[in-house]
Motif scaffolding. Structure first.
Motif, PDB file in Angstrom:
ATOM      1  N   THR A  13      87.034  72.112   7.835  1.00 25.99           N
ATOM      2  CA  THR A  13      88.417  71.932   7.386  1.00 25.99           C
ATOM      3  C   THR A  13      89.120  73.232   7.015  1.00 25.99           C
ATOM      4  O   THR A  13      90.341  73.255   6.915  1.00 25.99           O
ATOM      5  N   ILE A  14      88.382  74.309   6.797  1.00 29.00           N
ATOM      6  CA  ILE A  14      88.987  75.575   6.377  1.00 29.00           C
ATOM      7  C   ILE A  14      88.920  76.549   7.549  1.00 29.00           C
ATOM      8  O   ILE A  14      87.837  76.856   8.052  1.00 29.00           O
ATOM      9  N   GLU A  15      90.073  77.036   7.979  1.00 30.75           N
ATOM     10  CA  GLU A  15      90.134  78.014   9.062  1.00 30.75           C
ATOM     11  C   GLU A  15      90.852  79.260   8.580  1.00 30.75           C
ATOM     12  O   GLU A  15      91.717  79.192   7.701  1.00 30.75           O
ATOM     13  N   HIS A  16      90.510  80.399   9.146  1.00 30.95           N
ATOM     14  CA  HIS A  16      91.098  81.678   8.773  1.00 30.95           C
ATOM     15  C   HIS A  16      92.005  82.161   9.898  1.00 30.95           C
ATOM     16  O   HIS A  16      91.583  82.215  11.050  1.00 30.95           O
ATOM     17  N   PRO A  17      93.243  82.554   9.579  1.00 33.18           N
ATOM     18  CA  PRO A  17      94.130  83.070  10.625  1.00 33.18           C
ATOM     19  C   PRO A  17      93.693  84.470  11.072  1.00 33.18           C
ATOM     20  O   PRO A  17      93.308  85.297  10.250  1.00 33.18           O
ATOM     21  N   VAL A  18      93.738  84.699  12.376  1.00 38.46           N
ATOM     22  CA  VAL A  18      93.369  85.997  12.942  1.00 38.46           C
ATOM     23  C   VAL A  18      94.481  86.423  13.889  1.00 38.46           C
ATOM     24  O   VAL A  18      94.949  85.633  14.707  1.00 38.46           O
ATOM     25  N   ILE A  19      94.903  87.682  13.786  1.00 39.82           N
ATOM     26  CA  ILE A  19      95.918  88.212  14.691  1.00 39.82           C
ATOM     27  C   ILE A  19      95.202  88.975  15.804  1.00 39.82           C
ATOM     28  O   ILE A  19      94.449  89.915  15.534  1.00 39.82           O
ATOM     29  N   GLU A  49      81.423  72.901  -2.794  1.00 36.25           N
ATOM     30  CA  GLU A  49      82.760  73.283  -3.235  1.00 36.25           C
ATOM     31  C   GLU A  49      82.981  74.764  -2.919  1.00 36.25           C
ATOM     32  O   GLU A  49      82.171  75.615  -3.283  1.00 36.25           O
ATOM     33  N   PHE A  50      84.094  75.039  -2.220  1.00 34.27           N
ATOM     34  CA  PHE A  50      84.462  76.401  -1.850  1.00 34.27           C
ATOM     35  C   PHE A  50      85.690  76.811  -2.650  1.00 34.27           C
ATOM     36  O   PHE A  50      86.614  76.025  -2.810  1.00 34.27           O
ATOM     37  N   ASP A  51      85.705  78.044  -3.139  1.00 32.73           N
ATOM     38  CA  ASP A  51      86.880  78.571  -3.842  1.00 32.73           C
ATOM     39  C   ASP A  51      87.803  79.207  -2.812  1.00 32.73           C
ATOM     40  O   ASP A  51      87.403  80.119  -2.086  1.00 32.73           O
ATOM     41  N   THR A  52      89.033  78.710  -2.734  1.00 30.54           N
ATOM     42  CA  THR A  52      90.024  79.245  -1.812  1.00 30.54           C
ATOM     43  C   THR A  52      91.240  79.689  -2.620  1.00 30.54           C
ATOM     44  O   THR A  52      91.393  79.295  -3.782  1.00 30.54           O
ATOM     45  N   PRO A  53      92.114  80.502  -2.023  1.00 31.65           N
ATOM     46  CA  PRO A  53      93.320  80.930  -2.752  1.00 31.65           C
ATOM     47  C   PRO A  53      94.191  79.762  -3.208  1.00 31.65           C
ATOM     48  O   PRO A  53      94.884  79.851  -4.213  1.00 31.65           O
ATOM     49  N   GLY A  54      94.143  78.636  -2.501  1.00 28.74           N
ATOM     50  CA  GLY A  54      94.939  77.465  -2.862  1.00 28.74           C
ATOM     51  C   GLY A  54      94.258  76.549  -3.855  1.00 28.74           C
ATOM     52  O   GLY A  54      94.803  75.531  -4.252  1.00 28.74           O
ATOM     53  N   PRO A  56      90.125  74.943  -5.313  1.00 32.57           N
ATOM     54  CA  PRO A  56      88.824  74.542  -4.782  1.00 32.57           C
ATOM     55  C   PRO A  56      88.952  73.472  -3.688  1.00 32.57           C
ATOM     56  O   PRO A  56      89.802  72.590  -3.768  1.00 32.57           O
ATOM     57  N   VAL A  57      88.087  73.586  -2.679  1.00 29.09           N
ATOM     58  CA  VAL A  57      88.036  72.626  -1.576  1.00 29.09           C
ATOM     59  C   VAL A  57      86.596  72.161  -1.445  1.00 29.09           C
ATOM     60  O   VAL A  57      85.667  72.978  -1.469  1.00 29.09           O
ATOM     61  N   ARG A  58      86.403  70.850  -1.320  1.00 33.68           N
ATOM     62  CA  ARG A  58      85.051  70.292  -1.176  1.00 33.68           C
ATOM     63  C   ARG A  58      84.871  69.732   0.226  1.00 33.68           C
ATOM     64  O   ARG A  58      85.784  69.138   0.786  1.00 33.68           O
ATOM     65  N   GLU A  59      83.676  69.929   0.773  1.00 30.77           N
ATOM     66  CA  GLU A  59      83.358  69.425   2.102  1.00 30.77           C
ATOM     67  C   GLU A  59      81.916  68.930   2.097  1.00 30.77           C
ATOM     68  O   GLU A  59      81.045  69.519   1.459  1.00 30.77           O
ATOM     69  N   ALA A  60      81.666  67.839   2.816  1.00 29.74           N
ATOM     70  CA  ALA A  60      80.332  67.241   2.876  1.00 29.74           C
ATOM     71  C   ALA A  60      79.590  67.742   4.112  1.00 29.74           C
ATOM     72  O   ALA A  60      80.192  67.969   5.175  1.00 29.74           O
ATOM     73  N   PHE A  61      78.261  67.879   3.974  1.00 30.18           N
ATOM     74  CA  PHE A  61      77.396  68.311   5.068  1.00 30.18           C
ATOM     75  C   PHE A  61      76.174  67.399   5.116  1.00 30.18           C
ATOM     76  O   PHE A  61      75.691  66.920   4.097  1.00 30.18           O
ATOM     77  N   TRP A  62      75.653  67.187   6.327  1.00 26.96           N
ATOM     78  CA  TRP A  62      74.505  66.306   6.522  1.00 26.96           C
ATOM     79  C   TRP A  62      73.254  66.867   5.858  1.00 26.96           C
ATOM     80  O   TRP A  62      73.033  68.060   5.824  1.00 26.96           O
ATOM     81  N   GLY A  63      72.415  65.958   5.380  1.00 25.27           N
ATOM     82  CA  GLY A  63      71.079  66.300   4.888  1.00 25.27           C
ATOM     83  C   GLY A  63      71.045  67.116   3.611  1.00 25.27           C
ATOM     84  O   GLY A  63      72.036  67.379   2.977  1.00 25.27           O
ATOM     85  N   VAL A  64      69.813  67.475   3.272  1.00 26.47           N
ATOM     86  CA  VAL A  64      69.601  68.284   2.068  1.00 26.47           C
ATOM     87  C   VAL A  64      68.925  69.573   2.452  1.00 26.47           C
ATOM     88  O   VAL A  64      68.102  69.677   3.252  1.00 26.47           O
TER      89      VAL A  64
END
Length: 64
Positions: A13-19, A49-54, A56-64
């Motif tokens: 869900t989080i993408e970084h802009p690149v020129i 949970e990821f810290d972003t400039p906007g 915190p953003v949380r994302e789920a991932f499979w398994g442990v």
């Protein structure tokens, strides 16, 4: 893996802009570091949970 562990994951869900060298802006996915905030009781997925400039953003991932 335990709660509070720092992990590195490739987010969806989080993408970084690149020129590019031609001046075109495109999005790029990069690995990001975050911390584990939830683990499913049966180990089916974990929430990071990821810290972003906007904020915190949380994302789920499979398994442990």
């Amino acid at each position: 893996m335990k709660l509070g562990d720092k992990v590195v994951r490739m987010t969806v869900t989080i993408e970084h802009p690149v020129i590019t060298d031609r001046g075109v802006i495109r999005s790029e996915r990069r690995p990001m570091s975050g911390r584990v905030v939830y683990i499913h009781p049966l180990g089916r997925f974990h929430l990071v949970e990821f810290d972003t400039p906007g904020g915190p953003v949380r994302e789920a991932f499979w398994g442990v």
